[in-house]
Scaffold this motif. Structure first.
Motif, PDB file in Angstrom:
ATOM      1  N   HIS A 248       0.849  -1.201   0.000  1.00 51.02           N
ATOM      2  CA  HIS A 248       0.000   0.000   0.000  1.00 51.02           C
ATOM      3  C   HIS A 248       0.887   1.254   0.000  1.00 51.02           C
ATOM      4  N   GLN A 249       1.543   1.534  -1.112  1.00 49.75           N
ATOM      5  CA  GLN A 249       2.468   2.669  -1.151  1.00 49.75           C
ATOM      6  C   GLN A 249       1.728   4.007  -1.037  1.00 49.75           C
ATOM      7  N   ALA A 250       0.594   4.151  -1.705  1.00 50.43           N
ATOM      8  CA  ALA A 250      -0.149   5.418  -1.652  1.00 50.43           C
ATOM      9  C   ALA A 250      -0.673   5.683  -0.243  1.00 50.43           C
ATOM     10  N   GLU A 251      -1.203   4.646   0.421  1.00 52.23           N
ATOM     11  CA  GLU A 251      -1.705   4.818   1.781  1.00 52.23           C
ATOM     12  C   GLU A 251      -0.567   5.116   2.752  1.00 52.23           C
ATOM     13  N   ALA A 252       0.584   4.503   2.520  1.00 54.70           N
ATOM     14  CA  ALA A 252       1.750   4.792   3.357  1.00 54.70           C
ATOM     15  C   ALA A 252       2.155   6.257   3.221  1.00 54.70           C
ATOM     16  N   ALA A 253       2.109   6.778   1.994  1.00 53.09           N
ATOM     17  CA  ALA A 253       2.442   8.185   1.769  1.00 53.09           C
ATOM     18  C   ALA A 253       1.460   9.107   2.483  1.00 53.09           C
ATOM     19  N   GLN A 254       0.186   8.714   2.553  1.00 55.03           N
ATOM     20  CA  GLN A 254      -0.802   9.524   3.262  1.00 55.03           C
ATOM     21  C   GLN A 254      -0.478   9.617   4.748  1.00 55.03           C
ATOM     22  N   ASP A 255      -0.076   8.488   5.341  1.00 57.14           N
ATOM     23  CA  ASP A 255       0.307   8.505   6.748  1.00 57.14           C
ATOM     24  C   ASP A 255       1.486   9.452   6.982  1.00 57.14           C
ATOM     25  N   VAL A 285      12.321  14.334   9.540  1.00 58.02           N
ATOM     26  CA  VAL A 285      13.255  13.848   8.522  1.00 58.02           C
ATOM     27  C   VAL A 285      12.834  12.463   8.042  1.00 58.02           C
ATOM     28  N   LYS A 286      12.451  11.587   8.977  1.00 64.65           N
ATOM     29  CA  LYS A 286      12.007  10.241   8.608  1.00 64.65           C
ATOM     30  C   LYS A 286      10.773  10.313   7.714  1.00 64.65           C
ATOM     31  N   ALA A 287       9.838  11.221   8.061  1.00 70.97           N
ATOM     32  CA  ALA A 287       8.606  11.320   7.281  1.00 70.97           C
ATOM     33  C   ALA A 287       8.905  11.758   5.849  1.00 70.97           C
ATOM     34  N   PHE A 288       9.750  12.772   5.687  1.00 69.79           N
ATOM     35  CA  PHE A 288      10.102  13.229   4.342  1.00 69.79           C
ATOM     36  C   PHE A 288      10.850  12.142   3.572  1.00 69.79           C
ATOM     37  N   TYR A 289      11.785  11.472   4.237  1.00 69.92           N
ATOM     38  CA  TYR A 289      12.590  10.441   3.581  1.00 69.92           C
ATOM     39  C   TYR A 289      11.725   9.263   3.135  1.00 69.92           C
ATOM     40  N   LEU A 290      10.882   8.765   4.053  1.00 75.94           N
ATOM     41  CA  LEU A 290      10.050   7.608   3.721  1.00 75.94           C
ATOM     42  C   LEU A 290       9.006   7.962   2.669  1.00 75.94           C
ATOM     43  N   ARG A 291       8.479   9.200   2.720  1.00 77.34           N
ATOM     44  CA  ARG A 291       7.515   9.581   1.693  1.00 77.34           C
ATOM     45  C   ARG A 291       8.186   9.678   0.325  1.00 77.34           C
ATOM     46  N   ALA A 292       9.441  10.142   0.315  1.00 79.96           N
ATOM     47  CA  ALA A 292      10.191  10.164  -0.943  1.00 79.96           C
ATOM     48  C   ALA A 292      10.346   8.747  -1.505  1.00 79.96           C
ATOM     49  N   LYS A 293      10.600   7.771  -0.627  1.00 77.04           N
ATOM     50  CA  LYS A 293      10.767   6.391  -1.082  1.00 77.04           C
ATOM     51  C   LYS A 293       9.456   5.834  -1.653  1.00 77.04           C
ATOM     52  N   ARG A 295       7.040   7.583  -2.974  1.00 73.66           N
ATOM     53  CA  ARG A 295       6.786   8.265  -4.240  1.00 73.66           C
ATOM     54  C   ARG A 295       7.722   7.759  -5.336  1.00 73.66           C
ATOM     55  N   MET A 296       8.940   7.448  -4.950  1.00 72.07           N
ATOM     56  CA  MET A 296       9.898   6.903  -5.912  1.00 72.07           C
ATOM     57  C   MET A 296       9.396   5.561  -6.454  1.00 72.07           C
ATOM     58  N   SER A 297       8.797   4.755  -5.590  1.00 69.41           N
ATOM     59  CA  SER A 297       8.308   3.445  -6.018  1.00 69.41           C
ATOM     60  C   SER A 297       7.178   3.575  -7.021  1.00 69.41           C
ATOM     61  N   ARG A 298       6.500   4.730  -7.024  1.00 66.97           N
ATOM     62  CA  ARG A 298       5.415   4.980  -7.982  1.00 66.97           C
ATOM     63  C   ARG A 298       5.864   5.904  -9.109  1.00 66.97           C
ATOM     64  N   GLN A 299       7.181   6.122  -9.200  1.00 61.66           N
ATOM     65  CA  GLN A 299       7.794   6.937 -10.251  1.00 61.66           C
ATOM     66  C   GLN A 299       7.283   8.380 -10.240  1.00 61.66           C
ATOM     67  N   ARG A 300       6.995   8.891  -9.052  1.00 60.59           N
ATOM     68  CA  ARG A 300       6.652  10.309  -8.903  1.00 60.59           C
ATOM     69  C   ARG A 300       7.956  11.049  -8.589  1.00 60.59           C
ATOM     70  N   ILE A 301       8.656  11.371  -9.639  1.00 56.29           N
ATOM     71  CA  ILE A 301      10.036  11.829  -9.522  1.00 56.29           C
ATOM     72  C   ILE A 301      10.145  13.177  -8.815  1.00 56.29           C
ATOM     73  N   GLU A 302       9.450  14.172  -9.306  1.00 58.05           N
ATOM     74  CA  GLU A 302       9.606  15.523  -8.753  1.00 58.05           C
ATOM     75  C   GLU A 302       9.112  15.639  -7.312  1.00 58.05           C
ATOM     76  N   PRO A 303       7.940  15.085  -6.961  1.00 57.97           N
ATOM     77  CA  PRO A 303       7.545  15.113  -5.551  1.00 57.97           C
ATOM     78  C   PRO A 303       8.550  14.411  -4.645  1.00 57.97           C
ATOM     79  N   ALA A 304       9.128  13.293  -5.120  1.00 55.04           N
ATOM     80  CA  ALA A 304      10.137  12.589  -4.317  1.00 55.04           C
ATOM     81  C   ALA A 304      11.378  13.457  -4.142  1.00 55.04           C
ATOM     82  N   ARG A 305      11.779  14.157  -5.192  1.00 54.17           N
ATOM     83  CA  ARG A 305      12.956  15.024  -5.100  1.00 54.17           C
ATOM     84  C   ARG A 305      12.701  16.169  -4.109  1.00 54.17           C
ATOM     85  N   SER A 306      11.477  16.706  -4.103  1.00 56.92           N
ATOM     86  CA  SER A 306      11.137  17.777  -3.155  1.00 56.92           C
ATOM     87  C   SER A 306      11.209  17.291  -1.714  1.00 56.92           C
ATOM     88  N   ASP A 307      10.756  16.059  -1.474  1.00 56.32           N
ATOM     89  CA  ASP A 307      10.806  15.499  -0.124  1.00 56.32           C
ATOM     90  C   ASP A 307      12.243  15.312   0.348  1.00 56.32           C
TER      91      ASP A 307
END
Length: 373
Positions: A248-255, A285-293, A295-307
């Protein structure tokens, strides 16, 4: 569980036997199953076969079936009897929601972490979720909430009585801090909502605008516990890890977005420190890092780079900074692979179109507007 033990000590046998009073392979008993793939899941025993196997129905159905392995996506299975394990004693004390009240949320986090280490992500996610359900209830004492507006999770302040007449000092804040508007009688501790709103709804008034959103359901907002913010953030962080393991990558990003918004509410409220500053920064820091991961798994490149940039801006410890740099390299690799995949797909589509067009007659090409002049 304590009541049942008390009954036994008085010589009264309860109608329902205790968990450990029945054999592990008892029909209807909830157990933990070690699957051949290495996955660990809770299941209910349905039937005990004579050949030493057991038919089970899995208790959790929270996996993403599109991304899960065969074992994780199954709802029933026949497993060896020696693959069954009893539930942990601490889990048994959380059968009722009352167990999550007060200090129960902290205990639920600790038990959830224990179950997480055992590898049962479904059970861990459920414990975290039930603790959050109790912790984030929007009761009259809650001063701040998180509300979703136009797809963005924003902190909102619960104002009562005369404070509604004051201009908020947060108006014009970049995060557009919202104010939840409630009326209150002069009687202390008795809140009254606007006459035209239902008992389970409130009105939202956003600073810097004249717009008022009426009748927002309380079920659509999350209570912010400023006095237990580290615990609340930890529960969301840990649940995001479990959800990511379940696919559940999208739900994880919501958390993880909730964790970031919780600390935005803390800053907007001007609350005193709820713990060590380093702990607060580490959680962000953990929240930004894990959300980047995720987003990366869903190929959302720019949002992951911002995180990743937001995490680096918090100046984390060197070990964490090394992880961020590694994630940036992984992101570049994902971006290059995405470009290659898009080029390959475009080439395949062009070849398919050329092949389809080459088999058409002049009349058919003319009908498509592709014939010669």
């Amino acid at each position: 569980m304590q009541d049942s033990e008390g009954l036994r000590q008085r010589g009264v046998r309860p109608l329902r036997p205790a968990y450990h009073e029945t054999p592990l392979c008892s029909i209807g008993k909830t157990v933990r199953v070690n699957l051949p793939s290495g996955q660990i899941r809770r299941a209910i025993v349905e039937y005990v076969n004579e050949d030493g196997t057991v038919d089970v129905a899995f208790a959790g159905a929270s996996v993403n079936l599109a991304e899960a392995s065969k074992d994780m996506g199954a709802t029933e299975a026949t497993v060896a009897a020696d693959s069954l394990r009893p539930l942990h004693d601490e889990e048994l004390s959380f059968e009722d929601d009352e167990a999550f009240e007060g200090a129960g949320a902290q205990r639920a986090k600790e038990v959830g972490n224990l179950v997480f280490k055992l590898g049962d992500m479904e059970a861990a996610a459920e414990l975290y979720a039930r603790a959050l359900k109790v912790l984030e209830r929007c009761e009259d004492g809650v001063e701040w909430v998180l509300a979703n507006r136009h797809g963005s999770l924003q902190p909102a302040r619960v104002c009562r009585g005369p404070r509604l007449r004051r201009r908020s000092r947060l108006c014009g804040h970049p995060a557009r801090i919202a104010t939840i508007w409630r009326c209150q009688r002069r009687r202390p501790a008795v809140a009254e909502r606007s006459p035209d709103s239902a008992p389970d709804r409130v009105d939202l008034k956003f600073c810097g605008t004249d717009e008022v959103l009426h009748g927002v359901p309380l079920s659509a907002v999350l209570g912010v516990r400023l006095d237990q913010l580290l615990l609340q953030g930890s529960l969301h962080l840990n649940r995001s890890r479990a959800l990511a393991q379940l696919g559940h990558q999208a739900e994880a990003a919501q958390d993880l977005s909730i964790v970031i918004s919780l600390w935005a509410a803390h800053a907007a409220a001007g609350s005193p420190r709820v713990g060590k500053d380093e702990e607060c920064k580490e959680q962000l820091v953990k929240a930004f890092y894990l959300r980047a991961k995720t987003r990366m798994s869903r190929q959302r490149i720019e949002p992951a780079r911002s995180d990743l940039a937001a995490a680096a801006a918090l100046r984390p410890a060197e070990a964490t900074a090394t992880l961020l740099r590694q994630a940036e390299r992984e992101l570049e690799a994902v971006q290059k692979e995405k470009v290659r995949s898009n080029k390959k797909l475009a080439k395949e589509i062009a070849n398919f179109a050329d092949s389809a067009m080459s088999g058409l007659s002049e009349a058919e090409l003319a009908a498509l507007g592709a014939g010669t002049e």
